[in-house]
Design a protein around this motif. Structure first.
Motif, PDB file in Angstrom:
ATOM      1  N   LYS A  12       0.461  60.544 -69.898  1.00 10.59           N
ATOM      2  CA  LYS A  12       0.960  61.923 -69.915  1.00 10.59           C
ATOM      3  C   LYS A  12       1.589  62.317 -68.574  1.00 10.59           C
ATOM      4  O   LYS A  12       2.652  62.953 -68.531  1.00 10.59           O
ATOM      5  N   LEU A  13       0.938  61.950 -67.484  1.00  7.39           N
ATOM      6  CA  LEU A  13       1.365  62.385 -66.162  1.00  7.39           C
ATOM      7  C   LEU A  13       2.322  61.408 -65.483  1.00  7.39           C
ATOM      8  O   LEU A  13       3.035  61.776 -64.544  1.00  7.39           O
ATOM      9  N   GLY A  14       2.317  60.160 -65.958  1.00  4.82           N
ATOM     10  CA  GLY A  14       3.118  59.128 -65.318  1.00  4.82           C
ATOM     11  C   GLY A  14       4.614  59.393 -65.440  1.00  4.82           C
ATOM     12  O   GLY A  14       5.105  59.861 -66.465  1.00  4.82           O
ATOM     13  N   LYS A  15       5.323  59.089 -64.370  1.00  6.77           N
ATOM     14  CA  LYS A  15       6.765  59.260 -64.346  1.00  6.77           C
ATOM     15  C   LYS A  15       7.452  57.901 -64.478  1.00  6.77           C
ATOM     16  O   LYS A  15       6.964  56.908 -63.936  1.00  6.77           O
ATOM     17  N   PRO A  16       8.555  57.845 -65.216  1.00  4.30           N
ATOM     18  CA  PRO A  16       9.256  56.578 -65.413  1.00  4.30           C
ATOM     19  C   PRO A  16       9.618  55.915 -64.087  1.00  4.30           C
ATOM     20  O   PRO A  16      10.132  56.576 -63.185  1.00  4.30           O
ATOM     21  N   GLY A  17       9.307  54.641 -63.974  1.00  2.00           N
ATOM     22  CA  GLY A  17       9.667  53.892 -62.782  1.00  2.00           C
ATOM     23  C   GLY A  17       8.705  54.031 -61.617  1.00  2.00           C
ATOM     24  O   GLY A  17       8.849  53.338 -60.610  1.00  2.00           O
ATOM     25  N   ALA A  18       7.718  54.929 -61.739  1.00  2.00           N
ATOM     26  CA  ALA A  18       6.768  55.122 -60.635  1.00  2.00           C
ATOM     27  C   ALA A  18       5.771  53.975 -60.579  1.00  2.00           C
ATOM     28  O   ALA A  18       5.390  53.420 -61.604  1.00  2.00           O
ATOM     29  N   MET A  19       5.367  53.625 -59.354  1.00  2.00           N
ATOM     30  CA  MET A  19       4.277  52.674 -59.171  1.00  2.00           C
ATOM     31  C   MET A  19       2.973  53.436 -59.353  1.00  2.00           C
ATOM     32  O   MET A  19       2.713  54.419 -58.653  1.00  2.00           O
ATOM     33  N   LYS A  20       2.146  52.994 -60.302  1.00  2.00           N
ATOM     34  CA  LYS A  20       0.914  53.709 -60.616  1.00  2.00           C
ATOM     35  C   LYS A  20      -0.284  52.977 -60.001  1.00  2.00           C
ATOM     36  O   LYS A  20      -0.510  51.801 -60.277  1.00  2.00           O
TER      37      LYS A  20
END
Length: 218
Positions: A153-161
């Motif tokens: 839900k909170l993750g953004k495309p391309g972000a390193m999680k």
């Protein structure tokens, strides 16, 4: 972009507050339920619901005071939060803990709208847990507070999680993360499943590793 998803009990705090509450106030049955959760014989949602349902609501004030007196923030955490702000990193607390102790301990450290935890209802004879962040359609583990669902839900495309955690409640989220910082029981599960991880003891350890990542990224 880096997004950090951090557990609370046993990670931000030095010990697991739910386990401590059950040891202090719970009947012997809570030990059996806890072991069933750790062995993955029952879901986290079922186990935690059953444990809190054994505690009378009249204990609320005693439990809150107990957590205030015994809950200790892990060394380096305030400095780590400041570091994430200076580096413009998205930082979220995703906690299987309860609102009545998570929010007071994080007030002044983490913005409340970046803290996700469970709600508790003391209106009945015994404590009832409201699971306000349930599993989405991609998770069938009955997590309670579903960490992988929140990451989706909170993750953004391309972000390193990045996932920071310590227990069985962090395992499913660790499977989604690009990098895992682990301690205690989560290390055992990561090794069993071949999930790469970096061990840590204090948040200074995590900050040091993150600083290296940021240097590489530049």
């Amino acid at each position: 972009m880096i997004q950090i998803f951090c557990d609370f009990d046993g990670t931000i705090t030095k010990s697991d507050n739910i386990i401590a509450i059950m040891k202090q106030f719970g009947p012997p049955e809570t030990n059996v339920i806890k072991d069933q959760v750790l062995a993955q014989e029952i879901s986290i949602r079922e186990g935690v619901s059953r444990m809190f349902a054994l505690l009378p609501s009249s204990l609320k004030e005693d439990i809150v005071n107990f957590v205030k007196e015994t809950g200790i923030i892990r060394p380096g955490f305030p400095e780590f939060v400041q570091f994430t702000k200076e580096q413009c990193l998205d930082f979220y607390v995703i906690s299987g803990g309860m609102d009545f102790f998570v929010h007071p301990m994080l007030d002044g450290l983490v913005e409340r709208d970046h803290v996700y935890c469970n709600a508790t209802d003391f209106s009945g004879t015994h404590i009832h847990v409201d699971w306000i962040h349930p599993c989405d359609g991609h998770c069938g583990n009955a997590c309670g507070l579903c960490k992988p669902s929140l990451i989706r839900k909170l993750g953004k495309p391309g972000a390193m999680k990045i996932l920071i955690g310590d227990s069985i409640t962090d395992l499913q989220a660790a499977k989604l993360a690009d990098k895992v910082f682990a301690r205690d029981f989560l290390i055992t599960k990561c090794e069993e499943l071949g999930i790469p991880y970096t061990p840590f003891e204090t948040f200074a350890d995590v900050q040091q590793e993150l600083a290296k990542l940021l240097e590489v990224a530049r």
